[in-house]
Scaffold this active site. Structure first.
Site, short mmCIF file in Angstrom:
data_model
loop_
_atom_site.label_atom_id
_atom_site.label_comp_id
_atom_site.label_asym_id
_atom_site.label_seq_id
_atom_site.Cartn_x
_atom_site.Cartn_y
_atom_site.Cartn_z
CE1 TYR A 142 34.17 29.78 41.56
CE2 TYR A 142 32.48 29.80 43.24
CZ TYR A 142 33.65 30.29 42.72
OH TYR A 142 34.31 31.31 43.38
CE LYS A 192 35.42 42.88 34.72
NZ LYS A 192 36.22 44.12 34.82
CG ASP A 224 35.99 46.14 37.50
OD1 ASP A 224 34.78 46.30 37.27
OD2 ASP A 224 36.88 46.51 36.70
CG ASP A 248 33.13 32.58 46.54
OD1 ASP A 248 33.02 32.77 47.76
OD2 ASP A 248 33.79 31.65 46.05
CG ASP A 252 34.16 35.65 51.61
OD1 ASP A 252 33.03 35.33 52.04
OD2 ASP A 252 35.08 34.82 51.48
#
Ligand code: NAD
Length: 367
Positions: A142, A192, A224, A248, A252
């Protein structure tokens, strides 16, 4: 000794409504537990824009830097949707996080037994769930450069860069290990590393930091797979440490295991200040909920639980945080529900203030 200081930035929409209940809880701790705070209040988001033309005034930023902890309600609303990006309400929030250097975002996913039916998962998978996701908040894709959209061979190309220094990974990892030491002594790091070099570095650095926390059981998981495991068997986790982007999404996902947005608190922590307390901001996960603003329907529990996190992480008052969480657990077990927590069986929902009332009564009963 001076009382610890709190800056309240209630913000927009339901922010001031839920914060009113938190203020009553803060007063209760002052009156009944000899735990008084010096509370000041200021504007953030659209409310600050209306008065100052900016979503966070420099004076407010300076106050936030000087207090022991900031409590924030919510920002934003349709009135501000067409504002220039640079003065949107969310920019106030981002400025606070950036200038206070709040690099560790703590997002608990805790399932209150009374609300286990609210989860989209089967009750036995979520009942008793208590996990903590630590998301790195100030770096990663980000923020990384280069970024932008440019032309290449007559085609638009969008670029963002995932970039982490080992120092950035390390300070977040220390925060996560410290938390794990205070909880179930298990930490799962997610990246990852199979396809990203930043993931390889992430795994290396977390493994190095682990040497200082031999009591903590460390595992690594590809993010994942982490997403799959969170919905398959979430109770296998205690603390999860992951980067800004994966955090993020994963936080959630984990949050929704527990039901309503009106129940979810968060903390964002930075480096220790001179008094040993970390720079800190506490806020509910939800936004300003324009669809229910001004109707007395907002659930104040997420904001109250955020204050419980402040008691625990800024003020070393773990027992009082437990008391507040137990009061909330009790009123939920007794059937207290705001509108967002109403099941198909119906009933009359409590207003925001009535929910505050029953939590205060439960606190009285705890004495
Ligand atoms: P939202 O979280 O405000 O609302 C989503 C839904 O959840 C709505 O139906 C709302 O009524 C409900 N809800 C949220 N909090 C609740 C509570 N405490 N009690 C009962 N119901 C609750 O998200 P949104 O609608 O996508 O965004 C609304 C505004 O909030 C936008 O301007 C957005 O940018 C802003 N926002 C701010 C923050 C923040 O301040 N941290 C976070 C998310 C969104």
């Amino acid at each position: 000794m001076a009382n610890p200081s709190l800056l309240i930035l209630a913000g927009d929409g339901i922010g001031p409504e839920v914060m009113n209940e938190v203020k009553r809880i803060i007063d209760w701790f002052g009156a009944k537990r000899d735990l008084a705070f010096d509370v000041s209040e200021d504007l953030v988001g659209g409310a600050a824009y209306d008065k100052h033309g900016v979503p966070l005034h420099d004076d407010t930023m300076a106050k936030a830097q000087s207090v022991d902890a900031v409590l924030l309600g919510a920002v934003g609303g349709p009135k501000y949707d067409d504002l220039d990006f640079s003065v949107k309400p969310e920019r106030g929030l981002l400025r606070l996080r950036k200038e206070m250097d709040l690099f560790a975002n703590l997002r608990p996913a805790q399932c209150f037994d009374a609300l286990a039916d609210f989860s989209s998962l089967k009750k036995d998978i979520v009942a008793g769930l208590d996990i903590m996701i630590v998301r790195e908040l100030t770096s990663g894709v980000y923020f990384g450069e280069p970024r932008g959209i440019h032309m290449e061979d007559n085609m638009r190309v969008g670029i963002n860069t995932q970039r982490y220094t080992e120092a950035e990974i390390e300070r977040g990892a220390r925060a996560a290990f410290e938390l794990a030491m205070k909880r179930g002594k298990k930490l799962c790091s997610m990246e990852k590393a199979n396809v990203m070099e930043s993931g390889i570095l992430w795994r290396d650095v977390v493994t190095e930091v682990h040497r200082d926390y031999p009591e903590v059981e460390l595992s690594h998981m590809y993010a994942d797979n982490g997403a799959m495991q969170l919905v398959r068997a979430p109770k296998q986790f205690d603390v999860i440490y992951t980067d800004n982007l994966f955090g993020d999404i994963l936080s959630d996902c984990a949050a929704m295991l527990t039901g309503s947005l009106g129940m979810l608190p968060s903390a964002s922590l930075g480096l220790p200040m001179a008094n040993g307390r970390p720079k800190a901001m506490y806020e509910p996960v939800h936004g300003s909920a324009p669809d229910i603003t001004g109707q007395g329907k907002a659930n104040p529990i997420a904001c109250i639980l955020s204050f419980a996190m402040a008691l625990r992480y800024s003020f070393d008052q773990g027992a009082e945080a437990d008391r507040l969480e137990a009061a909330i657990e009790k009123v939920l077990a007794d059937g207290a529900r705001t509108a967002d927590l109403m099941g198909p069986e119906g009933g009359t929902p409590l207003s925001t203030t009535q929910m505050g009332d029953v939590i205060l009564s439960a606190l009285d009963e705890s004495l």
